[in-house]
Design a protein around this motif. Sequence first.
Motif, PDB file in Angstrom:
ATOM      1  N   PRO A  37       0.825  -1.199   0.000  1.00  0.00           N
ATOM      2  CA  PRO A  37       0.000   0.000   0.000  1.00  0.00           C
ATOM      3  C   PRO A  37       0.868   1.261   0.000  1.00  0.00           C
ATOM      4  N   VAL A  38       0.345   2.313  -0.584  1.00  0.00           N
ATOM      5  CA  VAL A  38       1.051   3.589  -0.591  1.00  0.00           C
ATOM      6  C   VAL A  38       0.886   4.206   0.782  1.00  0.00           C
ATOM      7  N   VAL A  39       1.987   4.596   1.407  1.00  0.00           N
ATOM      8  CA  VAL A  39       1.975   5.125   2.764  1.00  0.00           C
ATOM      9  C   VAL A  39       2.435   6.575   2.721  1.00  0.00           C
ATOM     10  N   GLU A  40       1.755   7.433   3.477  1.00  0.00           N
ATOM     11  CA  GLU A  40       2.139   8.837   3.561  1.00  0.00           C
ATOM     12  C   GLU A  40       3.545   8.964   4.131  1.00  0.00           C
ATOM     13  N   GLU A  47      -2.398   6.453   9.250  1.00  0.00           N
ATOM     14  CA  GLU A  47      -3.487   5.917  10.062  1.00  0.00           C
ATOM     15  C   GLU A  47      -3.145   4.479  10.444  1.00  0.00           C
ATOM     16  N   PRO A  48      -3.474   4.045  11.648  1.00  0.00           N
ATOM     17  CA  PRO A  48      -3.234   2.653  12.005  1.00  0.00           C
ATOM     18  C   PRO A  48      -3.984   1.721  11.057  1.00  0.00           C
ATOM     19  N   LEU A  93       1.615  -0.185  11.579  1.00  0.00           N
ATOM     20  CA  LEU A  93       2.324   1.074  11.366  1.00  0.00           C
ATOM     21  C   LEU A  93       1.415   2.234  11.750  1.00  0.00           C
ATOM     22  N   GLY A  94       1.968   3.259  12.370  1.00  0.00           N
ATOM     23  CA  GLY A  94       1.190   4.411  12.810  1.00  0.00           C
ATOM     24  C   GLY A  94       0.645   4.288  14.216  1.00  0.00           C
ATOM     25  N   THR A  95       0.808   3.136  14.842  1.00  0.00           N
ATOM     26  CA  THR A  95       0.316   2.916  16.202  1.00  0.00           C
ATOM     27  C   THR A  95       1.205   3.657  17.199  1.00  0.00           C
ATOM     28  N   LYS A  96       0.571   4.380  18.118  1.00  0.00           N
ATOM     29  CA  LYS A  96       1.329   5.013  19.203  1.00  0.00           C
ATOM     30  C   LYS A  96       1.463   3.998  20.327  1.00  0.00           C
ATOM     31  N   VAL A  97       2.673   3.924  20.880  1.00  0.00           N
ATOM     32  CA  VAL A  97       2.984   2.926  21.893  1.00  0.00           C
ATOM     33  C   VAL A  97       3.654   3.603  23.071  1.00  0.00           C
ATOM     34  N   LEU A  98       3.201   3.265  24.269  1.00  0.00           N
ATOM     35  CA  LEU A  98       3.858   3.726  25.488  1.00  0.00           C
ATOM     36  C   LEU A  98       4.889   2.665  25.862  1.00  0.00           C
ATOM     37  N   ASP A 114       8.286   1.457  11.460  1.00  0.00           N
ATOM     38  CA  ASP A 114       9.212   0.548  10.796  1.00  0.00           C
ATOM     39  C   ASP A 114       8.984  -0.870  11.304  1.00  0.00           C
ATOM     40  N   ARG A 115       9.534  -1.821  10.607  1.00  0.00           N
ATOM     41  CA  ARG A 115       9.482  -3.228  11.013  1.00  0.00           C
ATOM     42  C   ARG A 115      10.868  -3.667  11.435  1.00  0.00           C
ATOM     43  N   CYS A 116      10.929  -4.579  12.373  1.00  0.00           N
ATOM     44  CA  CYS A 116      12.210  -5.171  12.752  1.00  0.00           C
ATOM     45  C   CYS A 116      12.104  -6.677  12.543  1.00  0.00           C
ATOM     46  N   ARG A 117      13.231  -7.338  12.611  1.00  0.00           N
ATOM     47  CA  ARG A 117      13.240  -8.774  12.333  1.00  0.00           C
ATOM     48  C   ARG A 117      12.418  -9.531  13.372  1.00  0.00           C
TER      49      ARG A 117
END
Length: 154
Positions: A37-40, A47-48, A93-98, A114-117
């Motif tokens: 998908p095209v991501v901003e 958006e999540p 992607l786009g999720t806010k995490v504490l 981003d993604r990690c392994r």
Amino acid sequence: MASPERSLRLVRIVALALMLLPIHTLPLLASEQVVKPVVESSVEKVEPQQKSVVKKLIGIATYYAKKFHGRETTSGERYHPEKLTAAHQSLPLGTKVLVRNLANDKEVTVVINDRCRKKSFPFIDLSRAAARKLGFFGEGKAKVAIIPLTEGES
């Protein structure tokens, strides 16, 4: 000139390699069919993709090495060490995490861009600024609680 036995052996090896080639490339063919998908380009505009059902994870946090400065992340944004961003293997992607450092109870809110392994345990890769705020910059890693936030909590 090669003996007929050596030639026959070479023909068998080549035939076997040609038979195994389609089996070996099946994962590559499957990945070609996936449409990205095209991501901003801005994290705030992303958006999540889906709602997270995870409440809280206890895992390990590390931070990006210097060599990643300026490289493109999975979301299309360029990594900058002073932004509060992170990489996670499965959170949308786009999720806010504490993220809370369990050793000193310091907290920081980051955006997954981003993604990690894949790891067999919960794992998050933070920007250098986020690691500094959590108090483990220079130590390399820390045990943390990873808490995805809903839109109302952000």
